[in-house]
Design an enzyme around this catalytic site. Structure first.
Site, short mmCIF file in Angstrom:
data_model
loop_
_atom_site.label_atom_id
_atom_site.label_comp_id
_atom_site.label_asym_id
_atom_site.label_seq_id
_atom_site.Cartn_x
_atom_site.Cartn_y
_atom_site.Cartn_z
N TYR A 102 13.78 -1.95 17.13
CA TYR A 102 13.66 -1.98 15.65
C TYR A 102 14.89 -2.68 15.06
O TYR A 102 14.77 -3.57 14.21
CB TYR A 102 13.52 -0.57 15.09
CG TYR A 102 13.48 -0.57 13.56
CD1 TYR A 102 12.39 -1.11 12.89
CD2 TYR A 102 14.54 -0.07 12.80
CE1 TYR A 102 12.35 -1.16 11.50
CE2 TYR A 102 14.52 -0.12 11.42
CZ TYR A 102 13.42 -0.66 10.77
OH TYR A 102 13.39 -0.72 9.39
N THR A 125 0.82 -1.22 0.00
CA THR A 125 0.00 0.00 0.00
C THR A 125 0.84 1.27 0.00
O THR A 125 0.32 2.37 -0.13
CB THR A 125 -0.92 0.04 1.24
OG1 THR A 125 -0.09 -0.05 2.41
CG2 THR A 125 -1.93 -1.10 1.23
N THR A 131 9.84 7.30 2.55
CA THR A 131 8.55 6.65 2.30
C THR A 131 7.62 7.14 3.43
O THR A 131 7.86 8.21 3.98
CB THR A 131 8.73 5.12 2.37
OG1 THR A 131 9.21 4.80 3.67
CG2 THR A 131 9.72 4.62 1.33
P1 NDP Z 1 5.95 2.43 4.54
O1 NDP Z 1 5.43 2.85 5.87
O2 NDP Z 1 5.83 3.37 3.41
O3 NDP Z 1 5.29 1.04 4.13
C1 NDP Z 1 5.10 0.01 5.06
C2 NDP Z 1 4.17 -1.03 4.48
O4 NDP Z 1 4.05 -2.10 5.44
C3 NDP Z 1 2.77 -0.50 4.23
O5 NDP Z 1 2.33 -0.94 2.97
C4 NDP Z 1 1.94 -1.13 5.33
O6 NDP Z 1 0.64 -1.44 4.85
C5 NDP Z 1 2.70 -2.43 5.60
N1 NDP Z 1 2.42 -2.92 6.94
C6 NDP Z 1 2.81 -2.39 8.13
N2 NDP Z 1 2.30 -3.08 9.15
C7 NDP Z 1 1.57 -4.09 8.59
C8 NDP Z 1 0.77 -5.14 9.13
N3 NDP Z 1 0.62 -5.31 10.45
N4 NDP Z 1 0.15 -5.99 8.29
C9 NDP Z 1 0.29 -5.83 6.95
N5 NDP Z 1 1.01 -4.87 6.38
C10 NDP Z 1 1.65 -4.00 7.20
O7 NDP Z 1 7.48 2.06 4.80
P2 NDP Z 1 8.64 1.47 3.84
O8 NDP Z 1 8.15 1.20 2.49
O9 NDP Z 1 9.80 2.33 4.03
O10 NDP Z 1 8.92 0.11 4.62
C11 NDP Z 1 8.90 -1.16 4.02
C12 NDP Z 1 9.95 -2.03 4.68
O11 NDP Z 1 11.23 -1.45 4.48
C13 NDP Z 1 9.79 -2.16 6.20
O12 NDP Z 1 10.06 -3.50 6.54
C14 NDP Z 1 10.86 -1.22 6.77
O13 NDP Z 1 11.30 -1.64 8.01
C15 NDP Z 1 11.93 -1.38 5.71
N6 NDP Z 1 12.92 -0.32 5.60
C16 NDP Z 1 12.57 0.99 5.42
C17 NDP Z 1 13.54 1.96 5.26
C18 NDP Z 1 13.24 3.42 5.11
O14 NDP Z 1 14.10 4.25 5.43
N7 NDP Z 1 12.09 3.78 4.57
C19 NDP Z 1 14.97 1.59 5.23
C20 NDP Z 1 15.22 0.21 5.47
C21 NDP Z 1 14.24 -0.70 5.61
P3 NDP Z 1 -0.74 -1.18 5.64
O15 NDP Z 1 -0.49 -0.09 6.64
O16 NDP Z 1 -1.71 -0.81 4.57
O17 NDP Z 1 -1.03 -2.50 6.24
C1 8X3 Z 2 14.98 2.10 8.26
C2 8X3 Z 2 16.15 2.97 8.15
O1 8X3 Z 2 17.96 4.16 9.49
O2 8X3 Z 2 15.70 4.39 10.27
O3 8X3 Z 2 15.33 0.78 8.46
O4 8X3 Z 2 16.85 2.31 10.54
S1 8X3 Z 2 16.67 3.47 9.70
#
Ligand code: NDP
Ligand code: 8X3
Length: 260
Positions: A153, A11, A188
């Site tokens: 985390y 999403t 994001t």
């Molecule tokens: P967003 O918040 O933009 O997206 C997170 C997604 O996870 C949403 O689509 C949300 O969907 C889904 N989600 C969260 N909780 C649930 C749940 N309980 N059940 C189903 N779906 C869930 O963040 P990112 O795209 O940045 O994050 C995606 C991944 O990347 C995560 O694992 C994050 O830890 C990781 N990450 C992010 C970084 C960053 O700096 N952005 C860097 C490194 C890793 P919905 O709420 O509709 O359920």
């Molecule tokens: C998401 C990036 O630096 O907030 O994993 O851990 S950071």
């Protein structure tokens, strides 16, 4: 042959961008998340733009029964699953270990570790029966190095790193690829969720930073998914130019200044 990808967390952010990238390239998209209206919007967009087949799959990864029912239902709609992207995840809060909110800790553990396991447990047997497939696990630079107040985390992402290594071993016999992508900071909805809707604080994380974009990670996933059959990237850490690790990064202006 038409290929199928299941992306959790489609999403928003990385998951959404991965869904778009693979739809653009002819995949059937099983787009998972809790926010059904966003999945329906994504479906309409991808059908419209790319004539793609998109199946919204609504479930909370923390709810084992929901996961089991959703994947059982999905099996009636698709013949196979070629790629699973374990991407759904979050950070909730940023506090010292003596002050952290235990509800935040549970949300992160339940989503980032247990949710990933629930989904994998349902999808991996589909792939082993096919004797083919590719599992992507989205970790983080936080899986490689702990940072101040990142405690729980980071621990969940260390677990993702460990599980990725374990899956690679367990899937070896079946010819199923397993790849961890560990992104650094990317703009994001991640920080908005971490800071519970505080837009100013979330924006501040990326100010003058030129972070990764969701599309960068989607391009990398596409690259990893299209290597020759005998090649598997097991582990990949990717950051923007101004970030070296979880704890070493500089602002764009300083980088320019330091270089005269
Ligand atoms: P967003 O918040 O933009 O997206 C997170 C997604 O996870 C949403 O689509 C949300 O969907 C889904 N989600 C969260 N909780 C649930 C749940 N309980 N059940 C189903 N779906 C869930 O963040 P990112 O795209 O940045 O994050 C995606 C991944 O990347 C995560 O694992 C994050 O830890 C990781 N990450 C992010 C970084 C960053 O700096 N952005 C860097 C490194 C890793 P919905 O709420 O509709 O359920
Ligand atoms: C998401 C990036 O630096 O907030 O994993 O851990 S950071």
């Amino acid at each position: 042959m038409n290929k199928t990808i299941l992306v959790t967390g489609a999403t928003s952010g990385f998951g959404r961008a991965i869904a778009v990238k693979f739809a653009e390239n002819g995949y059937t998209i099983c787009a998972a998340g809790r926010r059904e209206e966003r999945l329906n919007e994504l479906k309409a967009e991808l059908e419209n733009k790319y004539d793609a087949k998109v199946i919204p799959v609504v479930f909370d990864v923390r709810d084992r029964k929901q996961v089991e029912a959703a994947i059982a239902d999905l099996k009636t709609k698709v013949d196979r699953i070629d790629i699973l992207v374990n991407n759904a995840g979050l950070a909730s809060g940023l506090s010292s270990i003596d002050e952290g909110d235990i509800d935040d800790w549970e949300a992160m553990i339940d989503t980032n570790i247990k949710g990933l396991l629930y989904v994998t447990r349902q999808v991996a047997p589909i792939m082993t029966r096919q004797a083919s497939g590719h599992i992507f696990n989205i970790g983080s630079t936080a899986a490689k190095m702990v940072y101040k107040n990142g405690n729980v985390y980071c621990a969940t992402k260390f677990a993702v790193d460990a599980l990725n290594q374990a899956m690679r071993i367990d899937m070896l016999n079946y010819g199923i690829k397993v790849t961890a992508i560990h992104p650094g900071m990317a703009e994001t909805e991640f920080s908005l969720v971490r800071f519970k809707g505080d837009e100013e604080r979330a924006k501040g994380v990326y100010a003058d930073f030129n972070p990764l974009k969701a599309e960068d990670i989607a391009d990398i996933a596409w690259y990893c998914a299209n290597l020759p059959a005998h090649v598997c990237i097991n582990d990949l850490t990717v950051t923007c130019l101004t970030q070296a690790t979880s704890v070493y990064s500089i602002k764009e202006a300083d980088r320019v200044k330091n270089n005269g």
